[in-house]
Design an enzyme around this catalytic site. Structure first.
Site, PDB file in Angstrom:
ATOM      1  N   SER A   1     107.502  11.626 -23.607  1.00  0.00           N
ATOM      2  CA  SER A   1     106.171  11.529 -23.008  1.00  0.00           C
ATOM      3  C   SER A   1     105.878  12.715 -22.104  1.00  0.00           C
ATOM      4  CB  SER A   1     106.046  10.231 -22.200  1.00  0.00           C
ATOM      5  OG  SER A   1     107.047  10.191 -21.203  1.00  0.00           O
TER       6      SER A   1
ATOM      7  N   HIS B   1     104.267  10.326 -29.968  1.00  0.00           N
ATOM      8  CA  HIS B   1     104.311   9.697 -28.649  1.00  0.00           C
ATOM      9  C   HIS B   1     103.578   8.355 -28.670  1.00  0.00           C
ATOM     10  CE1 HIS B   1     102.778   9.674 -24.238  1.00  0.00           C
ATOM     11  NE2 HIS B   1     103.879   8.982 -24.348  1.00  0.00           N
TER      12      HIS B   1
ATOM     13  N   GLU C   1     100.008   9.673 -30.102  1.00  0.00           N
ATOM     14  CA  GLU C   1      99.815  11.124 -30.050  1.00  0.00           C
ATOM     15  C   GLU C   1     100.831  11.785 -30.977  1.00  0.00           C
ATOM     16  OE1 GLU C   1      98.461  13.019 -25.859  1.00  0.00           O
ATOM     17  OE2 GLU C   1     100.170  11.694 -25.715  1.00  0.00           O
TER      18      GLU C   1
ATOM     19  N   ASN D   1      98.681  11.999 -21.005  1.00  0.00           N
ATOM     20  CA  ASN D   1      99.306  11.953 -19.685  1.00  0.00           C
ATOM     21  C   ASN D   1      98.700  12.957 -18.711  1.00  0.00           C
ATOM     22  OD1 ASN D   1     100.915   9.792 -20.193  1.00  0.00           O
ATOM     23  ND2 ASN D   1     102.757  10.958 -20.640  1.00  0.00           N
TER      24      ASN D   1
END
Length: 736
Positions: free
Chosen positions: A442, A463, A475, A513
């Site tokens: 991540s 991800h 992702e 993120n």
């Protein structure tokens, strides 16, 4: 007469069976051609003296998902074209256009012959509105039957008679609940709400529908009968006096007034129940025309309906690559994340080997799947046999040699470069040629991890978000050397497990993120400024976020935020991190031992259930507190939306995200960015890039340079561009 999408067979009893089966489509959907053919069928069956009644059903495993993409797109393009020609007449023309389906269903309802809808699977949107216009409705009791009017989830509402018929068949409270949430009903629940007449075994569906006609079903809707009263007595009753004053307040609590379509549903039902049915249809048509002209409807339909379907169907998949048939997937790391990835893989029918350091740890990981299966069986989503078959597809192991025939291996071990390096080397020692290695990291850039690989072309990031079985986004991250084969395999895998992929280029934090931590860091700034924590959380929810930033930080873990801040300093230097943030978070983690929800102590305290979480009392002592009336809530809302949208714009400018559809869908599915905006870039396009840049300048002057607009945004503002214009995803496709 022969039809392209329907067959009509009349039996010896004079009952015409109309079967909807669109050639070359996995699901029936409404198109202009479907409406034309349906109109002809209504005319033909009404005029044929030999036809005593009609049973309408689907020739596919599902009934219909509602409107087709092309039909939805054409409404918006039609309005824009007409508006350019004659703004005054454009709204009237749109009003007439949206009334076509309403008029067709009303024609069916008043044709003089009984129609029965035989619902055999998913029946959504316009398909259920068609069924509601039929005089009888029979549904199969199969688990696959899902009945819903989910339009509000994509920014519109049931505009083909749905608001008027539902509120005349069931009580107003249940009608509002169903339509303002878009919830799915089982056949049994639909019957309990009086929305279907019978629920039968699948093989009895057509006979039961025909029997309704044989038993003398009247070809008249209840509201066309003299003396009809709505369930509960309508608007002017004591019960209604309890419901209606509260309904807008409840809706505002749930939506913060951000969803015009949800409010329009309330208005359609409230006003429609006070007038004759046909007038009610006109009221609905008027509100539907209004809602279609809102920015929210346009943006939500584009992102949550059109873009999501396009990305789900492989819009970013490299052309010319054969589809991957995944016969076996390996997952390394049987912790909660890896175990959940193994579960969703097995749930998609793919055998999976779950590897960990020893067989005990791997078997414990399979236990996560066992818990999820037990929960699904308990809720009736799986049978015992289906659950057992799913678990049988998960094989725990401590031997990397068991991956020698895997098509794809996903690494989900601890976020440590050395641990991941050892796993990459161990997997590649046995991985067959052509198989792909995917990391679920991540935070760590994929290109850096791929340096440990002997085959970086087959190395990619996939991800997942937690909880994996619920979060619909994945992702897919390209390293510098990742090739089209690896991308195609990764996207085929994501499609197989029924998730929506976004493809991003490599960077620290990837796309989601980066945006999430901008949201959380803005909350840190507000705390440091002395904004009361409750105002921070409430303002975020009023802006359209599903979870406040402090609660979200507790969920992802405050010590993880601390690790990321320290890693950022180690990699990029001290200037890369706001020292006030480091002081706040290190104080919480090291000074107070507050790690987040996982140890029941974060920004909130988490007492044992059933008690609810509450703010940690010490939070207000960290910084001098402002009084509530010194804080402008609208500015707090702007700061949250703008800081996230700015970060999304930076990812486009840096070439991390290359398709605005992915930034929008990723921001909504990844962390719930205000869905009414259509996503982070649609938010900028919706307010106008120039207006957004001016707002950024204003916020930067007061709250710091992280609000300064980027060079790309300034250039777009000067040229009057939008993200969907400058980075046209369809134009790029044509050019390719």
């Amino acid at each position: 007469m022969a039809y392209t999408n329907f067959t009509v067979e009349t039996d010896a009893d004079g009952i015409a069976l109309v079967t909807w089966d669109m050639p070359g489509k996995s699901m029936n959907v409404f198109t202009a051609e479907i409406l034309e053919e349906l109109n002809a069928i209504i005319d033909a069956t009404a005029a044929d003296a030999a036809v005593k009644g009609v049973v309408f059903t689907s020739g596919k495993s599902s009934f219909s998902g509602g409107a087709d993409l092309s039909m939805i797109k054409s409404m918006f393009s039609f309005y824009q074209e007409e508006k350019a020609k004659d703004p005054a007449a454009a709204t009237q023309k749109l009003f007439d256009l949206v009334g076509r389906m309403t008029g067709l269903f009303r024609k069916l309802e008043t044709c003089g012959k009984p129609w029965v809808s035989a619902i055999n699977g998913t029946c959504m949107g316009g398909a259920f509105e068609l069924s509601l216009a039929c005089h009888g409705r029979v549904a199969s009791n199969a688990k696959s039957v899902k009945i819903a009017l989910p339009e509000v989830k994509v920014g519109i509402f049931p505009g083909a008679g749905g608001t008027q018929r539902i509120s005349r068949l069931t009580d107003a409270q249940s009608a509002l609940q169903m339509m303002t949430t878009g919830q799915s009903l089982t056949a049994a629940r639909a019957k309990a709400m009086n929305l279907v007449h019978q629920v039968v075994e699948p093989d009895q569906l057509i006979p039961a529908a025909k029997q309704m006609i044989k038993d003398g079903l009247k070809p008249v809707a209840p509201w066309d009968e003299k003396g009809f009263k709505a369930p509960g007595g309508g608007i002017w009753t004591p019960a209604a006096a309890q419901l209606w004053p509260a309904a807008p307040a409840i809706l505002r609590r749930e939506t913060a007034g951000n969803y015009p379509a949800a409010l329009a549903i309330l208005k359609c039902v409230y006003e429609g129940l006070q007038v004759p049915f046909d007038t009610g249809l006109k009221i609905e048509q008027r509100y539907f025309t209004h809602v279609l002209q809102t920015t929210e409807a346009y943006s939500m339909i584009r992102s949550l309906f059109i873009s999501m379907q396009e990305l789900g169907k492989g819009a970013r998949r490299p052309a010319g690559r054969p589809k991957t048939e995944l016969k076996k997937v390996g997952v390394v790391g049987a912790g909660f994340m890896g175990a959940s990835i193994a579960y969703v893989t097995a749930a998609a029918g793919i055998p999976v080997t779950l590897i960990d350091r020893d067989i005990e740890a791997a078997t414990k990981g399979k236990g996560v799947g066992e818990g999820l299966v037990k929960d699904s069986v308990g809720k009736g989503r799986l049978t015992q046999d289906e659950g057992a078959a799913l678990l049988a597809r998960i094989t725990p192991s401590a031997d990397y040699a068991d991956l020698k025939d895997a098509d794809l291996v996903i690494e989900a071990v601890f976020e440590d470069r050395e641990v991941k390096k050892a796993v990459i080397e161990a997997v590649e020692a046995v991985l067959p040629s052509g198989a792909v290695f995917a990391s679920n990291t991540s935070t760590l850039p994929i290109t850096g991890l791929a340096k440990n690989s002997k085959r970086p072309a087959d190395f990619i990031g996939v991800h997942f978000f937690s909880p994996v079985e619920k979060m619909m986004l994945t992702e897919v991250i390209l390293g510098k050397e990742t090739d089209d084969h690896a991308l195609a395999v990764a996207l085929d895998y994501v499609a197989a497990i029924k998730k929506t992929p976004i493809v991003v280029n490599d960077t620290r934090g990837f796309f989601v993120n980066r945006c999430v931590f901008r949201y959380i860091h803005e909350a840190y700034d507000m705390l440091i400024e002395g904004v009361p924590a409750a105002m921070i959380e409430n303002a975020a929810k009023m802006a359209g976020m599903p979870v406040g930033p402090l609660a979200l930080n507790d969920e992802v873990a405050i010590d993880l935020s601390y690790k990321i801040l320290k890693a950022t300093v180690a990699d990029l230097g001290e200037k890369a991190v706001d020292p006030r943030h480091m002081q706040l978070i290190s104080g919480l983690v090291e000074g107070e031992g507050r790690l987040g929800r996982k140890n029941s102590k974060g920004f909130y305290d988490y007492p044992p259930k059933p008690a609810k979480k509450s703010f940690w009392p010490g939070l207000k002592d960290l910084y001098p507190q402002k009084k509530a009336d010194e804080v402008d809530v609208d500015v707090l809302k702007q700061r949250f939306l703008v800081t996230i949208a700015l970060e999304a714009a930076r990812t486009m400018e840096e070439g991390i995200v290359t398709d605005p559809r992915e930034a929008d869908v990723g921001s909504i599915l990844g962390f719930g960015f205000a869905p009414y905006t259509g996503g982070a870039l649609s938010y900028i396009d919706g307010v106008g890039v120039k207006t957004f840049v001016d707002l950024c300048d204003k916020l930067a002057a007061t709250y710091g340079p992280h609000f300064q607009p980027t060079a790309l945004l300034k250039d777009m503002a000067a040229k009057g561009e939008t993200f969907y214009g400058r980075f046209d995803p369809y134009g790029a496709k044509k050019a390719a």
